[in-house]
Design a protein around this motif. Sequence first.
Motif, short mmCIF file in Angstrom:
data_model
loop_
_atom_site.label_atom_id
_atom_site.label_comp_id
_atom_site.label_asym_id
_atom_site.label_seq_id
_atom_site.Cartn_x
_atom_site.Cartn_y
_atom_site.Cartn_z
N MET A 2 2.64 15.43 5.89
CA MET A 2 2.37 14.85 7.21
C MET A 2 3.32 15.41 8.26
N ALA A 3 4.57 15.64 7.89
CA ALA A 3 5.53 16.22 8.84
C ALA A 3 5.15 17.66 9.18
N GLN A 4 4.67 18.42 8.20
CA GLN A 4 4.24 19.79 8.47
C GLN A 4 3.01 19.82 9.37
N ALA A 5 2.20 18.76 9.33
CA ALA A 5 1.03 18.66 10.19
C ALA A 5 1.38 18.09 11.56
N GLY A 6 2.64 17.68 11.75
CA GLY A 6 3.09 17.16 13.04
C GLY A 6 2.78 15.69 13.26
N MET A 7 2.50 14.96 12.21
CA MET A 7 2.15 13.55 12.34
C MET A 7 3.37 12.64 12.39
N ILE A 8 4.41 12.99 11.64
CA ILE A 8 5.64 12.19 11.60
C ILE A 8 6.83 13.13 11.62
N GLU A 9 8.02 12.56 11.72
CA GLU A 9 9.25 13.34 11.67
C GLU A 9 9.55 13.73 10.22
N MET A 10 10.14 14.90 10.04
CA MET A 10 10.44 15.39 8.69
C MET A 10 11.41 14.45 7.99
N PRO A 43 -4.23 22.17 -11.66
CA PRO A 43 -4.18 20.88 -10.97
C PRO A 43 -4.89 20.90 -9.62
N PHE A 44 -5.37 19.74 -9.24
CA PHE A 44 -5.97 19.50 -7.93
C PHE A 44 -5.65 18.05 -7.60
N TYR A 45 -5.23 17.79 -6.38
CA TYR A 45 -4.80 16.44 -6.02
C TYR A 45 -5.62 15.88 -4.87
N ARG A 46 -5.94 14.59 -4.96
CA ARG A 46 -6.51 13.85 -3.84
C ARG A 46 -5.36 13.09 -3.18
N ILE A 47 -5.35 13.04 -1.88
CA ILE A 47 -4.38 12.20 -1.16
C ILE A 47 -5.12 10.90 -0.87
N VAL A 48 -4.62 9.81 -1.44
CA VAL A 48 -5.33 8.53 -1.39
C VAL A 48 -4.41 7.42 -0.92
N VAL A 49 -5.02 6.32 -0.48
CA VAL A 49 -4.27 5.09 -0.21
C VAL A 49 -4.63 4.13 -1.34
N ALA A 50 -3.60 3.57 -1.98
CA ALA A 50 -3.81 2.69 -3.12
C ALA A 50 -2.73 1.63 -3.15
N LEU A 84 0.82 -1.20 0.00
CA LEU A 84 0.00 0.00 0.00
C LEU A 84 0.85 1.25 0.00
N ALA A 85 0.37 2.28 -0.69
CA ALA A 85 1.05 3.57 -0.73
C ALA A 85 0.03 4.67 -0.46
N ILE A 86 0.46 5.66 0.32
CA ILE A 86 -0.33 6.88 0.51
C ILE A 86 0.30 7.90 -0.43
N ARG A 87 -0.45 8.29 -1.45
CA ARG A 87 0.13 9.15 -2.50
C ARG A 87 -0.94 10.08 -3.05
N MET A 88 -0.53 10.93 -3.99
CA MET A 88 -1.44 11.89 -4.58
C MET A 88 -1.96 11.38 -5.93
N PRO A 148 3.91 6.36 3.02
CA PRO A 148 3.62 7.60 2.30
C PRO A 148 4.70 7.89 1.25
N SER A 149 4.28 8.55 0.16
CA SER A 149 5.23 9.01 -0.84
C SER A 149 6.05 10.16 -0.23
N ASP A 150 7.11 10.57 -0.91
CA ASP A 150 7.96 11.64 -0.38
C ASP A 150 7.17 12.92 -0.12
N ARG A 151 6.38 13.34 -1.08
CA ARG A 151 5.64 14.61 -0.95
C ARG A 151 4.58 14.49 0.15
N VAL A 152 3.87 13.39 0.22
CA VAL A 152 2.85 13.22 1.26
C VAL A 152 3.50 13.15 2.63
#
Length: 93
Positions: free
Chosen positions: A77-85, A16-23, A3-7, A69-73
């Motif tokens: 997530m790091a900017q939201a404080g969920m994981i380490e940068m 452009p407009f992106y959805r953040i999805v798990v696929a 599984l990947a969490i990506r755009m 998660p992909s690099d960009r996602v």
Amino acid sequence: MALAIRMSRGGRANLPFYRIVVADKRYPRDGRYLEKLGTYDPRLASNDEKRVILNKERIQYWMSQGAKPSDRVARFMAQAGMIEMPKWNESPK
């Protein structure tokens, strides 16, 4: 299943407009996905709270199931404080 969490890109040409999805990693970028986890709108100002919207509870659930998660996602997530940068490898010019 890997599984990947990506755009996934949406919108139209030059808007452009992106959805953040798990696929599944094997699915096409804009193809089928398991769940929508958020959105990213690059047209909004960088300080706008609606630029990146993440469903933190569901992201944590999918990460516990083995999604990566992909690099960009990961940066979102790091900017939201969920994981380490994550480390960002930029090629020297």
